[in-house]
Design an enzyme around this catalytic site. Structure first.
Site, PDB file in Angstrom:
ATOM      1  N   HIS A 202       0.790  -1.232   0.000  1.00 32.63           N
ATOM      2  CA  HIS A 202       0.000   0.000   0.000  1.00 32.63           C
ATOM      3  C   HIS A 202       0.824   1.285   0.000  1.00 32.63           C
ATOM      4  CE1 HIS A 202       1.060   0.276   4.191  1.00 32.63           C
ATOM      5  NE2 HIS A 202       0.510   1.465   4.251  1.00 32.63           N
TER       6      HIS A 202
HETATM    7  N1  UDP Z   1      -3.832  -4.706   8.991  1.00 37.16           N
HETATM    8  C1  UDP Z   1      -5.099  -5.191   9.222  1.00 37.16           C
HETATM    9  N2  UDP Z   1      -5.791  -5.704   8.161  1.00 37.16           N
HETATM   10  C2  UDP Z   1      -5.290  -5.759   6.902  1.00 37.16           C
HETATM   11  C3  UDP Z   1      -3.994  -5.254   6.678  1.00 37.16           C
HETATM   12  C4  UDP Z   1      -3.299  -4.723   7.735  1.00 37.16           C
HETATM   13  O1  UDP Z   1      -5.586  -5.193  10.344  1.00 37.16           O
HETATM   14  O2  UDP Z   1      -5.983  -6.221   5.992  1.00 37.16           O
HETATM   15  C5  UDP Z   1      -3.088  -4.149  10.124  1.00 37.16           C
HETATM   16  C6  UDP Z   1      -1.728  -4.733  10.304  1.00 37.16           C
HETATM   17  O3  UDP Z   1      -1.789  -5.938  11.024  1.00 37.16           O
HETATM   18  C7  UDP Z   1      -1.002  -3.626  11.065  1.00 37.16           C
HETATM   19  C8  UDP Z   1      -1.627  -2.379  10.484  1.00 37.16           C
HETATM   20  O4  UDP Z   1      -2.853  -2.777   9.877  1.00 37.16           O
HETATM   21  O5  UDP Z   1      -1.301  -3.669  12.440  1.00 37.16           O
HETATM   22  C9  UDP Z   1      -0.678  -1.823   9.471  1.00 37.16           C
HETATM   23  O6  UDP Z   1      -1.268  -0.829   8.817  1.00 37.16           O
HETATM   24  P1  UDP Z   1      -0.777  -0.326   7.388  1.00 37.16           P
HETATM   25  O7  UDP Z   1       0.019  -1.394   6.732  1.00 37.16           O
HETATM   26  O8  UDP Z   1      -1.977   0.199   6.710  1.00 37.16           O
HETATM   27  O9  UDP Z   1       0.123   0.933   7.774  1.00 37.16           O
HETATM   28  P2  UDP Z   1       1.635   1.122   8.174  1.00 37.16           P
HETATM   29  O10 UDP Z   1       1.931   0.213   9.317  1.00 37.16           O
HETATM   30  O11 UDP Z   1       2.466   0.817   6.960  1.00 37.16           O
HETATM   31  O12 UDP Z   1       1.731   2.550   8.556  1.00 37.16           O
END
Ligand code: UDP
Length: 354
Positions: A202
């Site tokens: 993403h």
């Molecule tokens: N996550 C979730 N469902 C999904 C994909 C990700 O609950 O389908 C959770 C994942 O386990 C983590 C968080 O969302 O705790 C990560 O968010 P994201 O990847 O959107 O953002 P980033 O961490 O890169 O800022």
């Protein structure tokens, strides 16, 4: 003590679930939650509040689908109104999104104290919107809750020893969440193959650059010929794939809608390994003792790479496939990198004692 918590994006709901639980244990903390609306779909927002029992937001600013300037600007204006009305002692922000910088900036200009959770992280890549948000938020926050020694060292290297901002090594609130919810994980409602790979994509650097996105999908397709891949697809990635008519062979890659955290934990507990460009998921792979291939050029979570739990491969098909073929399944994940699950309680008590 009144604390206004600003959340807006999925990873912030997960962090807030841990910290809000710690605040609720303190009778002298009143928390008011402001949801900026940055993520709004049921499976990107509501599901986390319901399943993780996060208190319902007191305000929903409903700001989404805009460019960076308009989004951050509208948030700044609307958050300022809430702060003038609520007069909190603290504004607490998480991570590195537009909601983070907008909340911190609105508060700092009104001379309201700011607490930044997940402070001090750096990718050293100023092309990432997140990097800009982090650096600016850290500088205007009164207390910087750093998850790791690396985060503290990053701030010291920027001269924070000579600045009034208070640095605290709190441990990582995502570790708290992973521990708490690991007992509540839930099997998703579809057939789950054995030994599957859990993948997500993403980050803007991958979705906004079609050659990178296609290279990652090609690599997944190659690996998926002999392995099962489950890809809960972020709405932004889905939109870009469909707008650009990018073909995905769903025999090799199982695409599903984003799942809630309890199902995500189940997938983490049961997968063979993780391939991702997510910040949070790199750590969760480690929490659940899974090797991770990171589809970026760098990471903020360098201790994972230094200890061999994570390999950085960028968006190059050959490198992704090679890293997959070479991975080490004998890793012992017996080192403590992110605390012991009490970061949220420490944050609550440190704010009370500030
Ligand atoms: N996550 C979730 N469902 C999904 C994909 C990700 O609950 O389908 C959770 C994942 O386990 C983590 C968080 O969302 O705790 C990560 O968010 P994201 O990847 O959107 O953002 P980033 O961490 O890169 O800022």
């Amino acid at each position: 003590m009144k604390i206004i918590t600003i959340v807006g994006a999925r990873p912030q709901f997960i962090k807030a679930a841990a910290v809000s639980r710690a605040f609720a244990k303190q009778t002298n903390i009143e928390e008011v939650i402001v949801h900026t609306g940055q993520h709004f779909d049921t499976n990107m927002s509501d599901i986390f509040f319901q399943e993780m029992e996060i208190p319902k937001p007191h305000y929903n600013l409903d700001i989404n689908g805009l460019g960076h300037g308009a989004m951050t600007g509208q948030m700044l204006e609307k958050i300022e109104k809430v702060l003038l009305e609520e007069k909190p002692d603290w504004v607490l922000v998480y991570g590195d999104t537009n909601s983070t910088i907008a909340g911190a900036l609105a508060a700092a200009k009104l001379h309201i104290k700011v607490a930044h959770v997940e402070a001090g992280l750096r990718s050293f890549n100023m092309n990432m919107p997140e990097e800009i948000n982090r650096i600016l938020t850290d500088r205007i926050s009164n207390i910087l809750f750093c998850p790791t020694d690396t985060a503290i060292a990053n701030l010291k290297a920027e001269g924070y020893d000579n600045l009034p901002n208070k640095l605290v090594k709190s441990g990582d609130v995502m570790q708290d969440a992973a521990l708490f919810y690991s007992k509540k994980s839930r099997k998703p409602n579809f057939d789950i193959p054995n030994n599957f790979i859990l993948a997500t994509i993403h980050r803007a650097e991958n979705t906004d650059d079609l050659s990178r996105l296609k290279a990652i999908i090609d690599a997944f397709d190659e690996i998926g010929k002999n392995n099962s891949i489950i890809l809960p697809l972020h709405p932004r990635t889905r939109q870009i794939i469909s707008k650009n008519n990018i073909k995905i062979n769903e025999n090799n890659i199982k695409i599903i809608e984003p799942v809630g955290y309890l199902e995500m934990v189940y997938l983490l507990q049961n997968c063979k390994m993780v391939m991702t460009d997510s910040g949070g998921l790199q750590k969760e792979a480690f929490f659940f003792k899974k090797f991770c291939i990171t589809l970026r050029e760098e990471t903020e979570w360098v201790e994972l790479v230094q200890n061999g739990f994570n390999t950085i491969v960028g968006a190059n098909k050959t490198r992704i496939v090679e890293a997959f073929n070479k991975q080490n399944f004998d890793l012992k994940f017996d080192i403590n990198l992110y605390g012991t699950g009490n970061a949220s309680d420490k944050i609550a008590t440190d704010l009370l004692n500030y």
